[in-house]
Design a protein around this motif. Structure first.
Motif, PDB file in Angstrom:
ATOM      1  N   SER A  81     130.097  40.952  42.212  1.00 26.62           N
ATOM      2  CA  SER A  81     130.458  42.424  42.469  1.00 26.62           C
ATOM      3  C   SER A  81     129.317  43.054  42.624  1.00 26.62           C
ATOM      4  CB  SER A  81     131.411  43.094  41.269  1.00 26.62           C
ATOM      5  OG  SER A  81     132.409  42.241  40.900  1.00 26.62           O
ATOM      6  N   ALA A  82     129.146  44.194  43.459  1.00 34.20           N
ATOM      7  CA  ALA A  82     128.181  44.902  43.733  1.00 34.20           C
ATOM      8  C   ALA A  82     128.637  46.210  44.597  1.00 34.20           C
ATOM      9  CB  ALA A  82     127.238  44.307  44.772  1.00 34.20           C
ATOM     10  N   PHE A  83     127.778  47.335  44.337  1.00 32.43           N
ATOM     11  CA  PHE A  83     128.124  48.562  44.813  1.00 32.43           C
ATOM     12  C   PHE A  83     126.635  49.154  45.027  1.00 32.43           C
ATOM     13  CE2 PHE A  83     128.544  49.281  40.178  1.00 32.43           C
ATOM     14  CZ  PHE A  83     127.930  50.326  40.077  1.00 32.43           C
ATOM     15  N   ALA A  84     126.651  50.346  45.918  1.00 36.83           N
ATOM     16  CA  ALA A  84     125.658  51.513  46.029  1.00 36.83           C
ATOM     17  C   ALA A  84     126.370  52.442  46.018  1.00 36.83           C
ATOM     18  CB  ALA A  84     124.853  51.018  47.246  1.00 36.83           C
ATOM     19  N   VAL A  85     125.655  53.625  45.368  1.00 34.97           N
ATOM     20  CA  VAL A  85     126.112  54.926  45.386  1.00 34.97           C
ATOM     21  C   VAL A  85     124.929  55.790  45.555  1.00 34.97           C
ATOM     22  CG1 VAL A  85     125.734  55.107  42.666  1.00 34.97           C
ATOM     23  CG2 VAL A  85     127.391  56.783  43.951  1.00 34.97           C
ATOM     24  N   ARG A  86     125.323  56.932  46.556  1.00 34.40           N
ATOM     25  CA  ARG A  86     124.171  57.910  46.771  1.00 34.40           C
ATOM     26  C   ARG A  86     124.315  59.015  45.956  1.00 34.40           C
ATOM     27  NH1 ARG A  86     125.509  59.605  52.066  1.00 34.40           N
ATOM     28  NH2 ARG A  86     124.596  57.618  53.028  1.00 34.40           N
ATOM     29  N   VAL A 114     124.613  49.398  53.239  1.00 36.86           N
ATOM     30  CA  VAL A 114     125.799  48.896  53.968  1.00 36.86           C
ATOM     31  C   VAL A 114     126.236  47.639  53.363  1.00 36.86           C
ATOM     32  CG1 VAL A 114     125.275  49.985  56.199  1.00 36.86           C
ATOM     33  CG2 VAL A 114     124.704  47.640  55.955  1.00 36.86           C
ATOM     34  N   VAL A 115     127.368  47.053  53.800  1.00 39.08           N
ATOM     35  CA  VAL A 115     127.872  45.618  53.380  1.00 39.08           C
ATOM     36  C   VAL A 115     128.016  45.064  54.771  1.00 39.08           C
ATOM     37  CG1 VAL A 115     129.644  44.084  52.750  1.00 39.08           C
ATOM     38  CG2 VAL A 115     128.893  46.191  51.221  1.00 39.08           C
ATOM     39  N   LEU A 116     126.959  43.732  54.940  1.00 37.54           N
ATOM     40  CA  LEU A 116     127.077  43.057  55.942  1.00 37.54           C
ATOM     41  C   LEU A 116     127.969  41.850  55.836  1.00 37.54           C
ATOM     42  CD1 LEU A 116     126.163  42.134  58.971  1.00 37.54           C
ATOM     43  CD2 LEU A 116     124.023  41.184  57.747  1.00 37.54           C
ATOM     44  N   GLU A 117     129.150  41.868  56.710  1.00 38.62           N
ATOM     45  CA  GLU A 117     129.920  40.643  56.125  1.00 38.62           C
ATOM     46  C   GLU A 117     129.686  39.690  57.418  1.00 38.62           C
ATOM     47  OE1 GLU A 117     133.977  43.273  54.644  1.00 38.62           O
ATOM     48  OE2 GLU A 117     133.918  42.094  56.559  1.00 38.62           O
ATOM     49  N   LEU A 118     129.518  38.387  56.738  1.00 41.28           N
ATOM     50  CA  LEU A 118     129.094  36.975  57.324  1.00 41.28           C
ATOM     51  C   LEU A 118     130.087  35.979  57.336  1.00 41.28           C
ATOM     52  CD1 LEU A 118     125.327  37.174  56.181  1.00 41.28           C
ATOM     53  CD2 LEU A 118     126.252  38.063  58.574  1.00 41.28           C
ATOM     54  N   SER A 119     130.701  35.517  58.304  1.00 42.49           N
ATOM     55  CA  SER A 119     131.261  34.206  58.338  1.00 42.49           C
ATOM     56  C   SER A 119     130.101  33.259  58.810  1.00 42.49           C
ATOM     57  CB  SER A 119     132.511  34.445  59.159  1.00 42.49           C
ATOM     58  OG  SER A 119     132.177  34.314  60.443  1.00 42.49           O
ATOM     59  N   ASN A 139     129.212  38.227  51.569  1.00 33.07           N
ATOM     60  CA  ASN A 139     129.104  39.820  51.815  1.00 33.07           C
ATOM     61  C   ASN A 139     127.733  40.242  51.299  1.00 33.07           C
ATOM     62  OD1 ASN A 139     131.705  40.247  52.914  1.00 33.07           O
ATOM     63  ND2 ASN A 139     132.415  40.124  50.713  1.00 33.07           N
ATOM     64  N   VAL A 140     126.868  40.681  51.944  1.00 31.10           N
ATOM     65  CA  VAL A 140     125.441  40.856  51.806  1.00 31.10           C
ATOM     66  C   VAL A 140     125.116  42.388  51.481  1.00 31.10           C
ATOM     67  CG1 VAL A 140     123.065  40.741  52.101  1.00 31.10           C
ATOM     68  CG2 VAL A 140     124.427  38.774  52.779  1.00 31.10           C
ATOM     69  N   LEU A 141     125.192  43.093  50.528  1.00 30.08           N
ATOM     70  CA  LEU A 141     124.884  44.509  50.250  1.00 30.08           C
ATOM     71  C   LEU A 141     123.348  44.698  50.598  1.00 30.08           C
ATOM     72  CD1 LEU A 141     126.385  47.041  47.720  1.00 30.08           C
ATOM     73  CD2 LEU A 141     123.815  46.998  48.486  1.00 30.08           C
ATOM     74  N   ILE A 142     123.192  45.698  51.805  1.00 32.32           N
ATOM     75  CA  ILE A 142     121.889  45.918  52.163  1.00 32.32           C
ATOM     76  C   ILE A 142     121.476  47.354  51.806  1.00 32.32           C
ATOM     77  CG2 ILE A 142     120.314  45.617  53.919  1.00 32.32           C
ATOM     78  CD1 ILE A 142     121.910  43.750  55.168  1.00 32.32           C
ATOM     79  N   ALA A 143     120.640  47.757  50.942  1.00 42.90           N
ATOM     80  CA  ALA A 143     120.440  49.292  50.732  1.00 42.90           C
ATOM     81  C   ALA A 143     118.835  49.392  50.952  1.00 42.90           C
ATOM     82  CB  ALA A 143     120.792  49.715  49.254  1.00 42.90           C
ATOM     83  N   SER A 144     118.710  50.797  51.375  1.00 40.84           N
ATOM     84  CA  SER A 144     117.189  51.060  51.628  1.00 40.84           C
ATOM     85  C   SER A 144     117.168  52.631  50.987  1.00 40.84           C
ATOM     86  CB  SER A 144     117.118  51.124  53.441  1.00 40.84           C
ATOM     87  OG  SER A 144     115.770  51.972  53.557  1.00 40.84           O
ATOM     88  N   VAL A 185     129.579  52.547  48.476  1.00 41.42           N
ATOM     89  CA  VAL A 185     130.066  51.271  49.580  1.00 41.42           C
ATOM     90  C   VAL A 185     130.210  50.043  48.237  1.00 41.42           C
ATOM     91  CG1 VAL A 185     127.741  50.375  49.871  1.00 41.42           C
ATOM     92  CG2 VAL A 185     129.634  49.596  51.450  1.00 41.42           C
ATOM     93  N   VAL A 186     131.196  49.597  48.344  1.00 42.13           N
ATOM     94  CA  VAL A 186     131.488  48.479  47.309  1.00 42.13           C
ATOM     95  C   VAL A 186     131.947  47.114  48.111  1.00 42.13           C
ATOM     96  CG1 VAL A 186     133.399  47.610  45.628  1.00 42.13           C
ATOM     97  CG2 VAL A 186     132.472  50.047  45.476  1.00 42.13           C
ATOM     98  N   THR A 187     131.447  46.021  47.362  1.00 37.23           N
ATOM     99  CA  THR A 187     131.889  44.814  47.880  1.00 37.23           C
ATOM    100  C   THR A 187     132.109  43.552  46.686  1.00 37.23           C
ATOM    101  OG1 THR A 187     131.219  42.836  49.287  1.00 37.23           O
ATOM    102  CG2 THR A 187     129.339  43.924  48.193  1.00 37.23           C
ATOM    103  N   THR A 188     133.078  42.897  46.933  1.00 33.69           N
ATOM    104  CA  THR A 188     133.159  41.850  46.167  1.00 33.69           C
ATOM    105  C   THR A 188     132.961  40.455  46.866  1.00 33.69           C
ATOM    106  OG1 THR A 188     135.684  42.086  46.024  1.00 33.69           O
ATOM    107  CG2 THR A 188     134.218  43.102  44.187  1.00 33.69           C
ATOM    108  N   ASN A 189     134.370  39.751  47.083  1.00 33.19           N
ATOM    109  CA  ASN A 189     134.345  38.532  47.579  1.00 33.19           C
ATOM    110  C   ASN A 189     135.474  38.246  48.701  1.00 33.19           C
ATOM    111  OD1 ASN A 189     133.832  37.934  44.450  1.00 33.19           O
ATOM    112  ND2 ASN A 189     132.070  37.242  45.594  1.00 33.19           N
TER     113      ASN A 189
END
Length: 379
Positions: A146-151, A269-274, A257-262, A288-292
């Motif tokens: 589980s991952a998230f970013a909040v501004r 953002v979350v970069l979704e990769l198949s 799902n790769v969470l990328i923050a700057s 932005v939130v991501t799990t699996n």
């Protein structure tokens, strides 16, 4: 009359004892409950921090020498005890997979692995297995994370739980590597000794990356292992778009799902990769939130919808006033308290990328129940 006074005195003493003992007993019970609830926090120890600088070979050599015993135990307990003896993989097959992927690994990281092998005295093929087994065994089914970013009003907060098959050892050998390569950005990597790839990391430009497994069937085995690609991104790139471009330039060995923050962009953002497709999930309402599972790609089969809902609900309540304590509390609500041998939260972290600061919890199960230690990415 004397008899009545004696009875009265005995009764009074019994009442005093009851009045005195009851609060003492209740206090002891309360203290015991408090210790039980906070035992992991009280007994946590700071994760080992390894500072490595120089060429990739030199950094590998230093790591191998410093963590010789830990690397040997991790291979014996996780690869042999876990993947081979528990899961039924053959070591020869894992070595063959590692040799296959070696041709797709950039030379700098092959040199780093050779340095680790030389410094630790462990065969290079075994170090290769430790760095390619995720691509061999983890792509078949989605795993938990589980991952998230909040501004927030004080800058971005980025947080993650790494939920990993533990085999009784992964949580005990976690380390933080502070890497200063001769020809790249400084990197804070929360991982394991002997492994050069990244599942959770930040560079000196305030770029943060966290990996979350997903599910897809269009995978490609003729490409660079994904954890090593994440390490390369942190060493080479400075922005979200550069990271996205780098990660989508080649197909992938497993879905993620790769969470990328700057911190410089104050965005995530979350970069979704198949294996061969990708999509971007942008921040909404500062979160932005991501799990699996995939939110944008039309691929089904992932997991974690319940965890995503919990995190979104919690973060919406705190919104742009989310604090470190709020972030840690959110991670606790979605952690895996699984058995020591199975899936468990082996690593929890909260990043303040503007300050180049990570708050890291590891060594306990679940990691989010332990103490978070401040580790700064400094020269």
């Amino acid at each position: 009359m004397p008899v009545e006074r004696a009875i009265s005195r005995d009764w009074l003493r019994s009442q005093v004892r009851i009045t005195w003992h009851l609060p003492a007993v209740l206090g002891c019970l309360a203290l015991g409950l408090l210790l039980a609830v906070n035992w992991n926090w009280l007994t946590s120890s700071r994760p080992a921090v390894c500072r490595l600088a120089g060429s990739h070979f030199e950094m590998g050599l230093m790591q191998g020498r410093a963590f010789r015993q830990e690397i040997g135990r991790l291979f014996a307990d996780y690869i042999i005890g876990g993947l081979v003896q528990t899961e039924g993989w053959q070591l020869e097959d894992l070595i063959e997979v590692g040799r296959h992927y070696e041709a797709f690994i950039p030379s700098s990281y092959r040199e780093e692995m050779r340095g680790i092998a030389e410094g630790s005295g462990i065969p290079y093929d075994h170090i290769l297995v430790m760095n390619t087994f995720p691509d061999a065994v983890l792509g078949a089914t989605p795993r938990a994370c589980s991952a998230f970013a909040v501004r927030t009003t004080r800058g971005l907060l980025v947080a993650r739980n790494l939920d990993w098959t533990n085999y009784g050892v992964a949580h005990r050998y976690g380390i933080v590597q502070l890497l200063q390569p001769r020809d790249g950005h400084r990197v804070l990597n929360i991982g394991w000794p002997g492994m050069v790839g990244v599942v959770t990391g930040m560079n000196d430009q305030g770029l943060v990356i966290t990996l979350n497994m997903a599910y897809a069937i269009d995978l490609d085995t003729k490409t660079t292992p994904l954890l090593i690609r994440l390490r390369e991104v942190l060493e080479r790139q400075t922005s979200i778009q550069e990271a996205v471009d780098s990660l989508t330039r080649q197909p992938r060995t497993f879905a993620a799902n790769v969470l990328i923050a700057s911190s410089n962009e104050n965005n995530a953002v979350v970069l979704e990769l198949s294996g061969k497709r990708h999509a971007i999930v942008e921040m909404r309402e500062r979160i932005v939130v991501t799990t699996n599972f995939f939110q944008a790609l039309d691929i089904r089969g992932g997991t974690g919808g319940d965890r995503s809902d919990i995190l979104t609900e919690v973060l919406r309540r705190t919104a742009d006033y989310t604090t470190l304590r709020d972030a840690r509390g959110a991670l606790s609500k979605v952690c895996f308290r699984g058995s020591s041998l199975g899936m468990a939260t082996v690593q929890s972290a909260v990043f303040e990328p503007r300050r180049l600061l990570a708050h890291v919890a590891t060594g306990k199960l679940p990691a989010s129940s332990g103490r978070y230690y401040e580790i700064r990415l400094s020269p």
